[in-house]
Scaffold this active site. Structure first.
Site, mmCIF file in Angstrom:
data_model
loop_
_atom_site.group_PDB
_atom_site.id
_atom_site.type_symbol
_atom_site.label_atom_id
_atom_site.label_comp_id
_atom_site.label_asym_id
_atom_site.label_seq_id
_atom_site.Cartn_x
_atom_site.Cartn_y
_atom_site.Cartn_z
ATOM 1 N N LYS A 1 -7.946 -14.210 -0.804
ATOM 2 C CA LYS A 1 -9.157 -13.606 -0.243
ATOM 3 C C LYS A 1 -10.280 -14.620 -0.410
ATOM 4 O O LYS A 1 -10.797 -14.825 -1.517
ATOM 5 C CB LYS A 1 -9.494 -12.307 -0.986
ATOM 6 C CG LYS A 1 -10.707 -11.564 -0.411
ATOM 7 C CD LYS A 1 -10.380 -10.870 0.901
ATOM 8 C CE LYS A 1 -11.549 -10.041 1.412
ATOM 9 N NZ LYS A 1 -11.225 -9.324 2.653
ATOM 10 N N ASP B 1 -10.069 -6.443 -2.735
ATOM 11 C CA ASP B 1 -8.944 -6.355 -1.807
ATOM 12 C C ASP B 1 -7.667 -6.959 -2.378
ATOM 13 O O ASP B 1 -6.567 -6.457 -2.129
ATOM 14 C CB ASP B 1 -9.301 -7.049 -0.490
ATOM 15 C CG ASP B 1 -10.377 -6.304 0.287
ATOM 16 O OD1 ASP B 1 -10.606 -5.115 -0.010
ATOM 17 O OD2 ASP B 1 -10.988 -6.916 1.180
ATOM 18 N N GLY C 1 -9.162 -12.412 5.832
ATOM 19 C CA GLY C 1 -10.572 -12.633 6.076
ATOM 20 C C GLY C 1 -11.415 -11.401 5.807
ATOM 21 O O GLY C 1 -10.916 -10.338 5.432
ATOM 22 N N SER D 1 -4.029 1.646 11.536
ATOM 23 C CA SER D 1 -4.034 3.039 11.080
ATOM 24 C C SER D 1 -3.582 3.933 12.232
ATOM 25 O O SER D 1 -4.396 4.400 13.031
ATOM 26 C CB SER D 1 -5.434 3.432 10.599
ATOM 27 O OG SER D 1 -5.447 4.757 10.111
#
Length: 238
Positions: free
Chosen positions: A37, A50, A111, A172
């Protein structure tokens, strides 16, 4: 594919969960995985970011590295400037990813936000890091209305920079998709000029980690170490 850059068509579309799913599928296939990250924003010191979420879902066997953390939930360049901190620049990202690639089969570079979110005052972006790495870019997008436009814009930005799109993953996918979502399954690959490589179920991050790891290969195509079939999935939702 040793280094894969994961970007999105926007924020809050499931990029981190997709990164975790790709990591879990690769691990299930026997590959060693690292997640990088470059810039974590909006998370205080000591709070999980994250990288921690990817490792929670995909397993502690995934190596995690974060290059910089900025407290405000803003674009990395803006967040760095407001905090009076040095920004993360593309050469740093490329160096870190290349170093991790020396000891891992797959390095996932996640990103912040979309492809062209600025990293510094000079306007460099994740695309510049991908170019330095000569890496494929995986685009995570949403399933519903509006996704065709932002997906095609992202694909055009990649082509304009001579970057290669590995494919697109829906971040999702709901249990009861509406008409636009079902139609988009066929239209997204055309908009992107790249294959549809997966659809991660809505709420996947709420699964127990063991269940997430077991299920992840079924959400992703063979190109991402999974078993998901785009043609069959699309046909089933007509």
């Amino acid at each position: 594919m040793t280094v894969l850059v994961v970007t999105g068509t926007g924020t809050e579309i499931g990029k981190t969960v997709v990164t975790a799913a790709v990591a879990a599928a690769a691990r299930a296939a026997g590959r060693s995985v690292a997640v990088l990250k470059p810039a974590q924003t909006g998370v205080a010191p000591g709070e999980p970011g994250d990288v921690a979420e990817v490792r929670r879902l995909a397993g502690s066997g995934v190596t995690g590295e974060e290059l910089a953390r900025f407290p405000e939930p803003l674009a990395p360049g803006t967040a760095a400037a407001r905090a009076g901190m040095a920004p993360v620049r593309p050469p740093q990202i490329a160096e870190a990813a290349s170093r991790l690639a020396e000891s891992h089969d797959l390095v996932l570079v996640e990103g912040a936000g979309g492809l062209l979110v600025r990293l510094d005052e000079e306007g460099t972006t994740l695309a510049d890091a991908a170019r330095l790495l000569d890496a494929l870019v995986l685009v995570v997008t949403q399933p519903g209305l509006g996704t065709l436009n932002v997906t095609e814009l992202t694909a055009e930005a990649l082509r304009a920079r001579d970057l290669r799109c590995a494919g697109i993953v829906i971040g999702s996918w709901p249990s009861a998709p509406d008409l636009a979502m079902r139609c988009n399954l066929a239209d997204l690959p055309e908009a992107a000029g790249a294959p549809l490589l997966g659809a991660v179920p809505q709420g996947a991050s709420a699964l127990a980690p063991e269940a997430f790891r077991t299920a992840a290969p079924g959400w992703l195509a063979p190109e991402l170490s999974g078993t998901w079939d785009a043609a069959g999935f699309t046909a089933a939702h007509r």
